[in-house]
Design an enzyme around this catalytic site. Structure first.
Site: not given
Ligand code: PMT
Length: 397
Positions: A205, A336
């Site tokens: 991504n 979560k």
């Molecule tokens: O890295 P940059 O270019 O600076 O960009 C920053 C960012 C946009 C990546 C950052 O600010 C951000 O939003 N990170 C989380 C991205 C994400 O995967 O979000 P999500 O809504 O899909 O996931 C929710 C949460 O679950 C997140 O804390 C993620 O780390 C966590 N997760 C998701 C899937 C997984 N299998 N395990 C996880 O721990």
């Protein structure tokens, strides 16, 4: 804005002062430069004037000043005095209180904190008289930054190289940064994951890691012990942070679980793949037919697994959303079992993935706060201050 007086003495490391000024200005310092006569042999006033945006001083008695008391005015103006590089000669003079030029006079007149970044040949650094001079200055409250070990301009190897400008700027920032996370252990995830399809291809991504690395840098400056579990990025390792480099979502899950025991806070800023290929082809997948299908299975949810541990740390997730931000973020917070979630818009013109700036909407079980668009360094500071506040409130309740 913080006001810093940068003294430059004569030495080959003087060239690093150009980068140092750039970093200090980026960190919101107004910089005024004072050069010794020997520093002028290594750098021009014009260069440092252009970089600092202020006139550069080198004369003790300035006929242009009404009462020729420019050195006193400069000393009073400064919030801090940094001398980088500080030569052996300069260190000796300061330790004996000699004041025969502008910089040494400023040192005597200064009432603000003083920082020295020594730079010299390794034998000169190890000489007993230099060490005695350094000890005398330390006893007088002067902060000594470095020096570092490495190859030297003279061709020798050893202790005496001036610390890198970034390390000096970080040291100064740490003095001005509140330390609400002192002695706290924080694990941060950052960057993208790579899910292999075959030996040459993967699914990933747009995460650059900037948000997670900014959090790691600022958490360290706020006094925390930081472990950064990071997917592949192009970013330098933040100073003083323990980096655990991983590739896939499964690697990240394993690394986080290996290091989570004893952590006070976990912040999940990584963009972890939600799905991974059911199998990895051992040979390059051949191009056949006009269509193909990929079979994917769900990855383990790292932040949810951490929040489910018996002795769980204060767990902060991120939410990256293209629509219904509040609804999806609050759903993730509850589902979560997180203590807090920082939601950001992604796929917009500004902010989110691979941008230098971002904005966050932060939610916790009985509150929320907006952190408006700013650079990721500032945003990381603001988010960590908020995390520290809610963490301490929860742990003293
Ligand atoms: O890295 P940059 O270019 O600076 O960009 C920053 C960012 C946009 C990546 C950052 O600010 C951000 O939003 N990170 C989380 C991205 C994400 O995967 O979000 P999500 O809504 O899909 O996931 C929710 C949460 O679950 C997140 O804390 C993620 O780390 C966590 N997760 C998701 C899937 C997984 N299998 N395990 C996880 O721990």
């Amino acid at each position: 804005m913080k006001q810093i007086l940068l003294g430059i003495t004569g030495g080959i490391a003087a060239y690093k002062s150009a980068e140092l000024i750039r970093l200090l200005r980026k960190d919101n310092y107004e910089v005024r430069v004072v050069m010794t006569q020997s520093a002028l042999q290594f750098m021009t006033k014009l260069t440092l004037q252009a970089l600092s945006g202020n006139p550069v001083h080198s004369e003790l008695l300035d006929a242009g000043q009404e009462n020729s008391m420019g050195h006193i005015n400069l000393a009073r103006w400064a919030d801090s005095l940094l001398i980088a590089p500080a030569s052996a000669h300069c260190i000796a003079k300061l330790s004996y209180g000699l004041a025969d030029d502008l910089l040494s006079t400023l040192y005597l007149a200064a009432e603000c904190p003083v920082y020295l970044a020594p730079a010299m040949n390794q034998s000169m650094w190890h000489k007993a008289i230099t060490q005695t001079n350094i000890d005398r200055l330390k006893q007088q409250g002067v902060h000594i930054i470095g020096p570092e070990s490495g190859s030297q301009a003279c061709g020798e190897y050893g202790l005496g190289r001036m610390s890198e400008p970034e390390a000096i700027a970080n040291y100064l920032n740490a003095q001005h940064t509140p330390t609400p996370l002192k002695h706290k252990k924080i694990l941060i995830t950052a960057g993208p994951t790579r899910e292999a399809l075959d030996p040459v291809r993967y699914i990933t991504n747009r995460s650059s890691g900037k948000m997670g690395y900014a959090l790691a840098t600022q958490a360290k400056l706020m006094g925390a012990e930081v472990i950064l579990v990071s997917g592949p990025t192009q970013l330098p390792i933040p100073h003083g942070v323990h980096l655990v480099a991983v590739e896939s979502a499964a690697d990240m899950h394993t690394a986080v679980m290996q290091h989570i025991q004893g952590q006070d806070i976990m912040i999940a800023a990584a963009a972890v793949a939600d799905y991974t290929p059911t199998s990895i082809a051992t040979e390059k997948i051949k191009k056949e037919g006009t269509h193909t299908e990929l079979s994917l299975r769900k990855t383990k949810d790292i932040v949810a697994d951490v929040a489910n541990l018996n002795n769980k740390p204060f767990t902060v997730g991120f939410a990256a959303e293209t629509h219904n931000l509040q609804h999806y973020a609050q759903d993730k917070l509850a589902r979560k079992k997180l203590d807090m979630i920082a939601a950001n818009w992604v796929g917009q013109a500004e902010g989110g993935f691979d941008s230098a700036v971002n904005a966050l909407q932060v939610y916790w079980p009985n509150g929320s706060q907006s952190l408006p668009l700013t650079d990721k360094t500032q945003l990381a500071k603001q988010l960590l201050i908020l995390i520290a506040e809610i963490y301490h409130a929860k742990n003293t309740a």
